[in-house]
Motif scaffolding. Structure first.
Motif, PDB file in Angstrom:
ATOM      1  N   ALA A  47       0.835  -1.204   0.000  1.00 39.48           N
ATOM      2  CA  ALA A  47       0.000   0.000   0.000  1.00 39.48           C
ATOM      3  C   ALA A  47       0.871   1.256   0.000  1.00 39.48           C
ATOM      4  O   ALA A  47       0.591   2.217  -0.737  1.00 39.48           O
ATOM      5  N   GLU A  70      -1.277   1.040  -9.598  1.00 36.00           N
ATOM      6  CA  GLU A  70      -1.571  -0.352  -9.946  1.00 36.00           C
ATOM      7  C   GLU A  70      -0.309  -1.098 -10.333  1.00 36.00           C
ATOM      8  O   GLU A  70      -0.095  -2.249  -9.939  1.00 36.00           O
ATOM      9  N   ALA A  73       1.788  -1.749  -7.255  1.00 35.65           N
ATOM     10  CA  ALA A  73       1.147  -2.764  -6.429  1.00 35.65           C
ATOM     11  C   ALA A  73       1.414  -4.154  -6.994  1.00 35.65           C
ATOM     12  O   ALA A  73       1.747  -5.089  -6.248  1.00 35.65           O
ATOM     13  N   ILE A  80      -4.220  -5.337  -4.659  1.00 34.45           N
ATOM     14  CA  ILE A  80      -4.877  -4.041  -4.814  1.00 34.45           C
ATOM     15  C   ILE A  80      -5.606  -4.012  -6.157  1.00 34.45           C
ATOM     16  O   ILE A  80      -4.993  -4.205  -7.207  1.00 34.45           O
ATOM     17  N   ASP A  84      -9.791  -0.224  -5.147  1.00 36.66           N
ATOM     18  CA  ASP A  84      -9.147   0.013  -3.855  1.00 36.66           C
ATOM     19  C   ASP A  84      -8.357   1.320  -3.838  1.00 36.66           C
ATOM     20  O   ASP A  84      -7.736   1.645  -2.822  1.00 36.66           O
ATOM     21  N   VAL A  95      -4.873   4.351  -0.823  1.00 42.84           N
ATOM     22  CA  VAL A  95      -4.771   2.971  -1.322  1.00 42.84           C
ATOM     23  C   VAL A  95      -5.112   1.990  -0.201  1.00 42.84           C
ATOM     24  O   VAL A  95      -4.594   2.111   0.922  1.00 42.84           O
ATOM     25  N   HIS A  96      -5.989   1.027  -0.525  1.00 44.93           N
ATOM     26  CA  HIS A  96      -6.315  -0.062   0.400  1.00 44.93           C
ATOM     27  C   HIS A  96      -5.731  -1.358  -0.176  1.00 44.93           C
ATOM     28  O   HIS A  96      -5.916  -1.657  -1.356  1.00 44.93           O
ATOM     29  N   ALA A  97      -5.055  -2.108   0.675  1.00 43.46           N
ATOM     30  CA  ALA A  97      -4.477  -3.388   0.255  1.00 43.46           C
ATOM     31  C   ALA A  97      -4.976  -4.493   1.175  1.00 43.46           C
ATOM     32  O   ALA A  97      -5.248  -4.252   2.361  1.00 43.46           O
ATOM     33  N   THR A 119      -3.834   0.249   4.840  1.00 41.48           N
ATOM     34  CA  THR A 119      -4.228   1.481   4.154  1.00 41.48           C
ATOM     35  C   THR A 119      -3.056   2.457   4.155  1.00 41.48           C
ATOM     36  O   THR A 119      -2.328   2.561   5.146  1.00 41.48           O
TER      37      THR A 119
END
Length: 314
Positions: A47, A70, A73, A80, A84, A95-97, A119
């Motif tokens: 994240a 992206e 990630a 992700i 997200d 960003v949420h992972a 996060t």
């Protein structure tokens, strides 16, 4: 007595079995929590990396910010999806992972895997202090900084131009400034600062000119030659006060400059030799991500000349 000994022997066996069960259970729980913790740390690292990567395209290109997030990630373990990633503001990316972690002890309770979450938020800000600036000032009224050169109200990035190094009011200064007057017995190592950048963070404010500087000596041409084809960070000033040895530049911001050549000519193919008291740098202003410190107050943001510093904010 034999019966009592036999009974105690049975109790010891039971205690041993109970102890072994507790020990195995504690070990299993430790293994599970260790695995979950590692996965959470990895999710957080993903994240963070994705947020920092995406923020490099802000605030100008959120679409590119999404793509960069992206890509980073995917290169750092995944977890992700596009959904997200969000943008709470034009200069911030969130960003949420998530990651799944296998369990050992938890399987006994029908929990085959556990999902961990992380996060991260990153922001691109106009810095009030920068690291590694060059000792060459640019007037904020330069046509490419005002946008006049390209018919707009924002700086012209990527437009081949020249930066004159002979500002009025400070004869002989060649637009050089002493970034640290208290060091080196008052003699600034201009060539070193040009080639490697100033070794420290510089705030906005007043900086002395250096009227004793000679453009074609003290290693300055060699330092500029070493920086051809790279970006330098110039202080932008709005006011030149005084003249000669007491001239000072009031620095209000920073701008990136891609150096193609230096000298007299305006063509990038023939400007390698400085001459007399008039010299120019040829190249173009450009947006850059630079090591810097954001302003402590949103009400005192420096002017935006395309220089941004990226940092995690959550």
């Amino acid at each position: 007595m034999r019966r009592r000994f036999a009974s105690e022997s049975g109790q010891a066996l039971v205690m041993t079995v109970v102890f072994l069960v507790v020990l195995v259970g504690a070990t299993a729980i430790t293994i599970d929590f260790g695995a979950w913790y590692r996965q959470q740390r990895q999710a957080q690292a993903t994240a963070d990396a994705a947020a920092l990567a995406g923020a490099q395209a802000l605030p100008t290109d959120p679409s590119q910010a999404l793509t960069l997030a992206e890509q980073y990630a995917a290169a750092n373990g995944g977890g992700i999806a596009p959904s997200d990633i969000s943008f709470p503001s034009n200069n911030t990316i969130l960003v949420h992972a998530k990651r799944t972690s296998p369990s050992f002890f938890a399987r006994l309770f029908s929990f085959g895997t556990v999902t961990v979450h992380a996060t991260a938020a990153a922001r691109a800000s106009v810095p009030s202090e920068v690291y590694g600036a060059a000792p060459i000032v640019v007037n904020k009224e330069h046509p490419d900084l005002t946008g006049v050169a390209c018919g707009q109200t924002t700086p012209c990035f990527g437009n081949e131009t020249t930066v004159p190094l002979d500002p009025n009011g400070a004869p002989g200064a060649f637009g050089f400034t002493n970034l640290a007057p208290a060091t080196n017995n008052g003699v600034p190592p201009l060539a070193q600062w040009i080639q490697y950048g100033f070794n420290g963070y510089l705030p906005l404010g007043n900086y002395d000119s250096d009227p004793g500087a000679k453009f074609n000596s003290d290693g300055i041409p060699a330092a500029l030659t070493a920086r051809l084809g790279t970006e330098l960070l110039f202080p932008v000033y709005d006011l030149l006060q005084g003249g000669g040895s007491v001239a000072t530049y009031r620095v209000i911001g920073w701008v990136g400059f891609h150096l193609d050549c230096f000298g007299l000519a305006t063509s990038s193919t023939n400007c390698s030799q400085p001459h007399g008291t008039h010299a120019t740098l040829t190249g173009y202003f450009t947006r850059v991500i630079w090591d810097g410190l954001p302003s402590s107050s949103s009400q005192n943001q420096p002017p935006d000349f395309g220089v941004y510093s990226v940092s995690l904010v959550n």
